[in-house]
Design a protein around this motif. Structure first.
Motif, PDB file in Angstrom:
ATOM      1  N   ARG A  53      64.300  15.664  68.745  1.00 17.87           N
ATOM      2  CA  ARG A  53      65.694  15.676  68.300  1.00 17.87           C
ATOM      3  C   ARG A  53      66.497  16.818  68.944  1.00 17.87           C
ATOM      4  NH1 ARG A  53      69.328  12.300  65.291  1.00 17.87           N
ATOM      5  NH2 ARG A  53      71.109  13.630  65.072  1.00 17.87           N
ATOM      6  N   SER A 109      66.541  17.755  71.801  1.00 16.78           N
ATOM      7  CA  SER A 109      67.017  17.393  73.136  1.00 16.78           C
ATOM      8  C   SER A 109      68.020  16.247  73.123  1.00 16.78           C
ATOM      9  CB  SER A 109      65.815  17.008  74.031  1.00 16.78           C
ATOM     10  OG  SER A 109      65.178  18.177  74.491  1.00 16.78           O
ATOM     11  N   TYR A 110      68.420  15.811  71.945  1.00 12.03           N
ATOM     12  CA  TYR A 110      69.368  14.691  71.816  1.00 12.03           C
ATOM     13  C   TYR A 110      70.779  15.276  71.784  1.00 12.03           C
ATOM     14  CZ  TYR A 110      70.987  10.146  69.816  1.00 12.03           C
ATOM     15  OH  TYR A 110      71.598   8.937  69.576  1.00 12.03           O
ATOM     16  N   ALA A 111      71.502  15.149  72.883  1.00 15.87           N
ATOM     17  CA  ALA A 111      72.856  15.723  72.950  1.00 15.87           C
ATOM     18  C   ALA A 111      73.899  14.759  72.405  1.00 15.87           C
ATOM     19  CB  ALA A 111      73.202  16.088  74.385  1.00 15.87           C
ATOM     20  N   GLU A 115      67.361  22.710  62.048  1.00 14.52           N
ATOM     21  CA  GLU A 115      66.684  21.956  63.103  1.00 14.52           C
ATOM     22  C   GLU A 115      67.693  21.297  64.056  1.00 14.52           C
ATOM     23  OE1 GLU A 115      64.669  18.626  61.554  1.00 14.52           O
ATOM     24  OE2 GLU A 115      63.452  18.290  63.330  1.00 14.52           O
ATOM     25  N   ARG A 116      68.839  20.881  63.504  1.00 14.85           N
ATOM     26  CA  ARG A 116      69.787  20.127  64.309  1.00 14.85           C
ATOM     27  C   ARG A 116      71.040  20.907  64.664  1.00 14.85           C
ATOM     28  NH1 ARG A 116      69.647  15.792  60.312  1.00 14.85           N
ATOM     29  NH2 ARG A 116      71.913  15.911  60.337  1.00 14.85           N
ATOM     30  N   VAL A 121      72.108  21.618  68.349  1.00 11.54           N
ATOM     31  CA  VAL A 121      72.645  20.499  69.124  1.00 11.54           C
ATOM     32  C   VAL A 121      73.973  20.013  68.566  1.00 11.54           C
ATOM     33  CG1 VAL A 121      72.226  18.126  69.809  1.00 11.54           C
ATOM     34  CG2 VAL A 121      70.351  19.762  69.838  1.00 11.54           C
ATOM     35  N   ALA A 139      79.325  21.160  78.411  1.00 10.36           N
ATOM     36  CA  ALA A 139      78.663  21.339  77.125  1.00 10.36           C
ATOM     37  C   ALA A 139      78.317  19.971  76.541  1.00 10.36           C
ATOM     38  CB  ALA A 139      79.553  22.108  76.172  1.00 10.36           C
ATOM     39  N   PHE A 140      79.154  19.013  76.766  1.00 12.98           N
ATOM     40  CA  PHE A 140      78.728  17.634  76.593  1.00 12.98           C
ATOM     41  C   PHE A 140      79.373  16.879  77.731  1.00 12.98           C
ATOM     42  CE2 PHE A 140      76.911  14.104  74.673  1.00 12.98           C
ATOM     43  CZ  PHE A 140      77.793  13.051  74.806  1.00 12.98           C
TER      44      PHE A 140
END
Lengths: 538, 62
Positions: free
Chosen positions: A176, A178-180, B25-26, B29, B57-58
């Protein structure tokens, strides 16, 4: 670290570039008919090497590192791109990633990204991306009908199942990080509700919606009599997104909001990005390929020319001139700070070049009005701490969230809800700094322990993060200038925080904790004096 | 004339409150922009060129 050049704002020659797109493979395993690389005006891909040779990767990495060192860049973003970068295979990608990390990391924090169609993504590649902290964006246009309208193999077959399988791999907890997100090119013939539902169903951290590339020479497809079909289509999706409580970050809508910060496609901020083609050529942004053959060329390459030389190319420089780089029509427009003239490539017209409004100008204007008319719910839209809000049509504009907070605090003592919100934002800032430390050192055992504890015993982690010593320690770790002279630059605060949280949670854990000044300090618990120990204790 | 360096803009309140609902954890990102904004705002010696767009960045339409 400071730049050795003059600041650009005072007329110096410094043009700092922090974002680089590396074309590691110049072919693709899909045959999308809306692809600007192969299907539009520019055809330079035909003369490129299929894959970027190792010597070119090495030269590119050295140029980027040289630029980061010369200009004191704190962070450099590198996007692996194509064609399709996964065609390089796991071994080839590992070589590229290792070269970039080894060469650039000594001089700047390296933020690695990849944009892929996802077709070839497998577990081995996901593990590689997690190992090298690469964040992967996947191109995906929505439901099966929408995706397969353009995103097909050369034989015409669907790519929908393969891409969804890739997204499912990235969603796994172990991948997860690495999920952009998802990059979706819209088509007004698709059903916006079905596209929206298909995108949200993939649980992406972020979605970006792209307008199909078009110019005044080759205008966008407008299937009906409506003058702004793209604004209408996006407006419908925006309403659905707002009504659903904005369940996922959608970059296009967020960037168009007042103060939204913009993207390459919107806003006036400088686009400090350069592309390195598979043959080592420095190029301007890729989307220019839609304008005319050779539009992105600079005439420079990584073997003979530095980043500074490429950045002084007029085509690159004009992208950093903000309002002054736009046509007279745009400069006089009241929403120019919001759309920024639209994507540079979309302004092209033979004869006047890029000195035009975007070919999407009427759509952008209408979409901005739609975004303004239906803002996402914010604390300002909810009842204020006084239980009131400005009535529509009353002649008073609703206060911003910050104004509402200040109004409440100015009464002498803020309400409980205001004080709770302030405490919440302080905790949020500390969490962001914690994540910034993780971004600096990569995934470590201490970070993993904190992640686990937050899921299992969240109050234990919150108690640690709210301790008044924690935030200064995180800032000190991130900022060398606040460190006392002689202090150990390598001290990582995360192990002590993780162990303290584990003790509070009653969870057995073992970590190597750095010893500072003969002691280990565990926030909320106290200090353990270890005068005879070395630099770390277990 | 004020020669003090321009401070990075403050993070958006809405982003701060929203990020609190995202597991650690998220967060790296899903709130990469917020983290960068907080870092620029709080870490005084880590300035970047003001106003540059985080294109990569994206990866938008590059």
């Amino acid at each position: 670290m400071t730049c050795r050049c003059d600041p650009p704002a005072v007329g110096g020659s410094c043009r700092r570039i922090s974002q680089f797109v590396l074309k590691v493979h110049s072919r693709c395993d899909l045959s999308c008919d809306h692809c600007y690389v192969y299907q539009h005006a520019d055809q330079t891909w035909r003369d490129r090497p299929v894959r970027m040779p190792p010597a070119t990767v090495r030269a590119a990495a050295r140029r980027i590192a040289e630029h980061a060192r010369e200009h004191g860049l704190p962070v450099v973003h590198v996007v692996l791109h194509g064609g399709e970068p996964l065609l390089l295979g796991a071994a080839g990608l590992r070589e590229v990633l290792a070269e970039l990390r080894t060469t650039i990391t000594p001089w700047a924090r390296l933020d690695l990204r990849m944009q892929t169609n996802g077709v070839l993504l497998d577990e081995e590649l996901c593990r590689l991306f997690v190992e090298y902290d690469v964040r992967v964006g996947v191109s995906f246009d929505g439901d099966r009908a929408a995706n397969d309208r353009h995103r097909v193999f050369a034989h015409g077959g669907s790519s929908h199942d393969q891409v969804r399988r890739a997204l499912a791999l990235l969603r796994r907890p172990e991948h997860r990080a690495s999920y952009a997100g998802i990059l979706c090119t819209i088509d007004v013939r698709n059903d916006p509700d079905r596209v929206y539902e298909a995108l949200v169903a993939e649980s992406p951290p972020r979605v970006d919606l792209l307008l199909p590339h078009a110019t005044w020479d080759d205008p966008p497809h407008r299937p009906g009599p409506e003058p702004t079909p793209y604004a209408d289509w996006l407006g419908r999706l925006h309403r659905r997104w707002v009504d659903d409580g904005c369940p996922v970050s959608i970059r296009l809508f967020e960037a168009l909001r007042p103060g939204g910060g913009g993207t390459e496609a919107f806003g006036l901020a400088p686009a400090d990005v350069l592309v390195i083609e598979a043959d080592g050529s420095w190029e301007q942004v890729d989307s220019l390929k839609t304008a005319y053959h050779g539009a992105a060329d600079t005439g420079f390459d990584v073997f003979d020319h530095s980043v500074d030389e490429a950045a002084r190319h007029p085509g690159v420089a004009v992208r950093q001139d903000g309002l002054a780089g736009l046509c007279a029509t745009c400069r006089a427009c009241p929403v120019v700070d919001r759309c920024g003239g639209g994507l540079y490539a979309h302004r092209w017209r033979t004869g006047s070049g890029f000195d035009n409004p975007s070919v999407y100008c009427p759509d952008l204007l209408r979409l901005i009005h739609t975004v303004d008319a239906h803002p996402p719910p914010t604390p300002a839209a909810q009842p204020t701490p006084h239980g009131s809000s400005a009535a529509p049509g009353s002649g008073w504009s609703a206060p911003s969230p910050v104004e509402a907070l200040l109004d409440d605090l100015a009464t002498g003592h803020g309400s409980a809800s205001t004080l709770a919100l302030l405490a919440t934002t302080q905790l949020s800032i500390t969490r962001a700094l914690l994540a910034a430390c993780r971004g600096r050192s990569g995934p470590t055992a201490a970070w993993e322990l904190l992640v686990h504890l937050e899921q299992a015993v969240p109050e234990a982690v919150q108690a640690i993060l709210e301790h008044p010593f924690v935030r200064p320690r995180l800032v000190r770790h991130l900022d060398s200038s606040t460190r006392p002279p002689g202090a150990d630059a390598a001290v990582d605060p995360l192990p002590a925080l993780a162990i303290a949280a584990a003790v509070r949670a009653g969870v057995p854990a073992a970590l190597r904790v750095p010893v500072r000044a003969g002691a280990i300090t565990l926030p909320t618990l106290g200090s353990l004096a270890l005068p005879t120990w070395g630099r770390a204790s277990r | 004339m004020d020669h003090a360096p321009t401070r990075s803009p403050r993070p958006v309140l809405d982003d701060l409150t929203r990020s609190l609902h995202t597991p650690l954890e998220r967060i790296v990102v899903e709130h990469a922009d917020l983290i960068e904004a907080v870092r620029r705002r709080v870490v005084t010696n880590d300035s970047v060129p003001s106003g540059s767009v985080a294109v990569a960045a994206f990866n938008s339409s590059i």
